[in-house]
Write a protein that holds these residues in place. Sequence first.
Motif, PDB file in Angstrom:
ATOM      1  N   HIS A 273     -12.567  18.386  96.903  1.00  0.00           N
ATOM      2  CA  HIS A 273     -13.381  17.285  97.483  1.00  0.00           C
ATOM      3  C   HIS A 273     -14.337  16.591  96.492  1.00  0.00           C
ATOM      4  CE1 HIS A 273     -11.738  18.151 101.745  1.00  0.00           C
ATOM      5  NE2 HIS A 273     -12.169  16.815 101.871  1.00  0.00           N
ATOM      6  N   GLN A 274     -14.903  17.669  95.760  1.00  0.00           N
ATOM      7  CA  GLN A 274     -15.998  17.236  94.696  1.00  0.00           C
ATOM      8  C   GLN A 274     -15.314  16.188  93.743  1.00  0.00           C
ATOM      9  OE1 GLN A 274     -16.982  19.972  91.643  1.00  0.00           O
ATOM     10  NE2 GLN A 274     -19.068  19.709  92.082  1.00  0.00           N
TER      11      GLN A 274
ATOM     12  N   SER B 296     -15.120  13.100  95.419  1.00  0.00           N
ATOM     13  CA  SER B 296     -16.260  12.423  95.504  1.00  0.00           C
ATOM     14  C   SER B 296     -16.553  11.586  94.239  1.00  0.00           C
ATOM     15  CB  SER B 296     -17.323  13.456  96.231  1.00  0.00           C
ATOM     16  OG  SER B 296     -16.985  14.077  96.974  1.00  0.00           O
TER      17      SER B 296
ATOM     18  N   PHE C 231     -17.998   7.454  99.886  1.00  0.00           N
ATOM     19  CA  PHE C 231     -18.460   8.540  99.059  1.00  0.00           C
ATOM     20  C   PHE C 231     -19.198   9.501  99.871  1.00  0.00           C
ATOM     21  CE2 PHE C 231     -20.437  10.842  95.778  1.00  0.00           C
ATOM     22  CZ  PHE C 231     -21.641  11.304  96.171  1.00  0.00           C
TER      23      PHE C 231
ATOM     24  N   THR D  15     -16.688  11.815 102.095  1.00  0.00           N
ATOM     25  CA  THR D  15     -16.072  12.890 101.119  1.00  0.00           C
ATOM     26  C   THR D  15     -16.943  13.914 100.836  1.00  0.00           C
ATOM     27  OG1 THR D  15     -14.576  11.165 100.524  1.00  0.00           O
ATOM     28  CG2 THR D  15     -14.090  13.249  99.400  1.00  0.00           C
ATOM     29  N   ALA D  16     -18.135  13.668 100.478  1.00  0.00           N
ATOM     30  CA  ALA D  16     -18.873  14.479  99.885  1.00  0.00           C
ATOM     31  C   ALA D  16     -19.284  15.494 100.874  1.00  0.00           C
ATOM     32  CB  ALA D  16     -20.332  13.761  99.328  1.00  0.00           C
TER      33      ALA D  16
END
Lengths: 407, 360, 148
Positions: A333-334, A337, A349, A352-353
Motif C-alpha cells: 500500500h505504501q 500511495s 491517495f 490508499t494511504a
Amino acid sequence: MRRAGRASLAGVAIAFALVSVSVRAQGPVDAAIAAFRDDVHVAAGLACTTCHSSKPPAGRGGTSSSTAGGAEAYSAPPRTAIAPLCATCHSDATYMRRFDPQVRVDQFLQYQASTHGKRMAAGETRVATCTDCHQAHGVKRVNDARSPVAPLNVTRTCGRCHGDPARMTMFGREATAPADWSASVHAAALLKRGDTSAPTCAACHGSHGATPPGVASVANVCAQCHLREAELFRASPKKDIFDAIGQAECLACHGNHHIESPTDDWVSVTEGMVCAQCHDDSSDSGKTIREVRLELDRLSTALSDADALLTRAERAGMPVDEGRLMLRDAREHQVQSRALVHAFALAPFSTTAAEGLASARGAHEAAEAAMRELQTRRRGLAAATFLILAFLAALGLKIRRLPPPGA
Amino acid sequence: MSARFRSWLEERLPLSDMVDALRHKTVPHHRYSIWYYFGGMTLFLFGIQVGSGALLLLYYRPSAAEAYESVQFIVTRVPFGWLVRSIHAWSANLMVASAFAHLFSVLFLHAYRRPRELTWVTGIILLLLTLAFGFTGYLLPWNDVSFFATRVGTDIAATVPVIGRGIVRFLRGGNDVSGATLTRLFGFHVAILPAIATALIGLHLLLIQRHGMSVPPSIERRAATDPDAVRSIPFLPHFVLRDLFAWTAALAMLAALATFYPSELGTKADPFAAAPAGIRPEWYFLWTFETLKHVPPTLAGINGEFLAVIAMGVGAGGALVLPFVARSTHRGRRLVVWVGVASLTFMSVMTALALAGAAP
Amino acid sequence: MASSENADGRRSVLNWLLGLWGGGVLGSICYPVARYLSPPDIPEAATLSVSAGSARALVVNSGRVVPFGSRPAIVIRTPDGELRAFSATCTHLDCTVQYRPDLERIWCACHNGQYDLNGRNVAGPPPRPLDPYDVNVKDDEITLTRRA
C-alpha cells in the motif's frame, strides 16, 4: 557480382587471407581478418570483398601495411560511405528475410532521421556511423553478450563519445550524460541486479534513430514501464499546466539521466525540495502538499514501528508470520500511495494511504499480541516454577526427616 | 479393595520380589557420592527426550518439502508446541553435558575397575550414541544453519582413508546433503538409534544392579581406618527421593530455558544458496572443529586433517578399552587421572576458542 | 509419646503437602501435554495446499489474491469459465500482481508488467512466467496445490 559466386569467393578470399597472415607481420589488416572470423556475416557467407572493393578506392590512400599484391585492395571505405554501404543489404527486405524472416530493415531510414545521420550526410565525419557502435569486423548479434550494443554494454559504447568532454566540446555539448546515468537507479537495476528491462541510452533516445527525445515525447518513454504514474499524471491538473509552459512531464521532478530513487521528503514546500521548485506555502496546493507529506510520513513511521516490534518479537522467539504478512500488505500500500502522489490531489491517495496505515497498525497489533503471548508464557512458567519449588521444598524436608541410614 | 487388587497382581507378576530387592538395595554414601546422580540424570533426560520426541513425531514431517513448515506449524499453531520443541532441544544439550559429566566422574573415581569393565564399555558406546542422536536430530528442522552444519560435519568423514567416501555416502544417502539425507537421518534418530540405545541402557542398568555402585579407591583406603568415611543409605526411599529432587530441579531448569531461550526457526534450508557466515556445529562438536582448524596442513608429509581424525579415533578407541589397559596400581590410576584431566582441558580450551572465534 | 504423635502429625502434614505440590507438578506437565495432543483448528501447515475461498463467488473474468503460506497466490476464472491459479509474486521486483478484467491479463501495477492467462510473461519487465498451481474444487471450496 554481389550475390552470384560469393560463396566460392568466400573460400578463396579467406584462404588467401589466411595464407597472407602467415607471410606477413601482424598489422591492422591482420587484426581485422582475425576479428572477422568471429563475425556474424561470415555465417551468412560474406567475405572481405563484400564490403572492401578490389580496386583501390578513388581519392583515398589505403591503409595497407605492406606492398604485397592484395593488401591495398582492403582499404577502409570513407566514413560517409559506411552507412549506405551497410544499407545495401540491411535495407533490402527480400535479401534480409533469408537470414531472419522477422528482421527489421528500417535501420538506415532511422539513421538518416537521426542527429548522427543528418550530420554525417552534411559531411561531419566525427559523428557515429554503423561501424562505430557495431564494430567493423567481428560484428555480433545484439543479444550476444559480447556485442558492444548488448543491453549491458550500450552505455559504455555511447559513452565513448558522449562521455568524452574533448569530443563533446567540439559540438558544444556536455559530456555528463553517461556518468549521470551510471549513478541512477536504472544503472543499478541493470548492472547490479542484471534487470535487462531497465532503460539504457537506446531505450529513451533510440538506437539507429538516436536523437534527444523532445519535451513532449520523453514521458511516453517513461510511461512504458511507469504506466500507472503516467496515467495518473495525465489525468491530473498538472498535465495541462505543463503542456502550456512547455515543461517535460517527468523530467521536472525526476531528472533525465541522473534519476535517483525518490524519497518521501521530496513532497515538501521547504526550500530546496522538489515541490518547492514551483509551489510555496501560501496557496491551496501548498496545503495539499503538506497534507500528502503528513500522511506519507505517518505511514512510513507506522511501518517502521511495526517492523521493529515484529523483529523484537521474533528475536524473543515468538512466531509472527501473520504480522509479517500484514506488514507486506502495508508495504504494498505504501508503494501504491507513493504512485498515487502523481494524482496531485488528496482523494485517491488518502484512501490508499489509510488502508496502508490500517495494515501497518494490524501488523503492529499482531506483534503486540505476540509480546503479550510471551508474557503469558512467562507467567505460566512462574506458576509452574512456583509449584516445582514448593514441591522441592517439601521433598527436601521429607529427605531431611528420613530415618538415618543404618537405623 | 486395593489389597485385593495387589494380591491379584502378585499372583501374576513378580512385583513383591522386585520391591523387596529394591528395599534391600543400598547405595554407598561418602564424600564423592554426589557424582552418583549424574547417571540417573542422564537417564531422566533421555526419558524426557523420548517423551517430547514422541510428541513432536505426531506433527513433524520428515521431507525436505515439509520439514521446516511442520516445525513452524508446531511452534505457531499447536498449543504448547513451542514448549515441547524447546524442551526437546534444551534437554538434548543438557543430556550431552550430563553424559560427559557422568563419564568424567566415573573416570576420576575409577569406577571402571574390575568387575565393572562391561559397564564402562556400554557407557562409552552410549555416549557415542548420544552424540549421534545430537548430530542426526540437528538436521531435522531443515533450516539454513542445520543444513550447512550437516554438510560440513559429514565432510569430515571424507578424510578417513579408503572408506571415507563410502561413509559420507552412507550418512548422506547420496553424494550431497539433500532430502534423502533428511529422511535417512530421521530414520536413524527415531528408530535405529533408540532401539540400540534402549538395549544398551537395559544392559548398562542390569550391570549396575548386578555390581552396585563403585566406591573410589581413596575412600576405600580411608574406610580402613575411619568408619565414617563411607556409610550405606537405602536405595528406597533415601537415594530415590534425592534422585527425584535432582530430576525435578532439572525439569524446572528445562522449563525456564525453554521459556527464556526458545529455539529459533531460522530460515528454510536452500541447498543452492551460499553457506551463511558463522556456520558451526552444536557446542559438543565445537572442539573437534576447532582442532581441525588449528592442525597444520601436513605433518611429516601426511595430510593434517587425516592425522587429526585418526588421533580422535585412537582417543575414542582408547577410551573404549580403558578398563583393560589401565593398571590397577596407584601409579596406573594417577596416569588415568592425568589423561582424563588433559583430555578435559583440551576439549574445554578448544571449545572456548571456538566460541571466542565465532563471537562477532 | 506426645512428641512421637506430633512427629506423626508433622509427617502426615508433610506427606499431604508433598502430595499436593507433587500433584501440582504432575498437573503442570499433563495440562500442556493434553492441550498439545488435541488437534489445532487448522490441522496442518499450508505448505503444499491451501483453501482459496468459494468457487461460486469467483465470477467469470475475475481474480482473487489469497495467502499461500507466507507468499500470495492468485486464482482467476478466465473469460471461458476455467479456474487457474498462479503465484502472485511478480517475477520482476516481487510486487503482488492482480487480475485486470479489462485487459484479460494478470497485471503488475509496479512497472506495468503483464502475464497472459497461462501465467506467461508477455509484456513489460517481468523476466519469467508465474509459477502455476493446481486447482481443485470440492463442495464449492477451491483448493490450490503447489506442483512438486
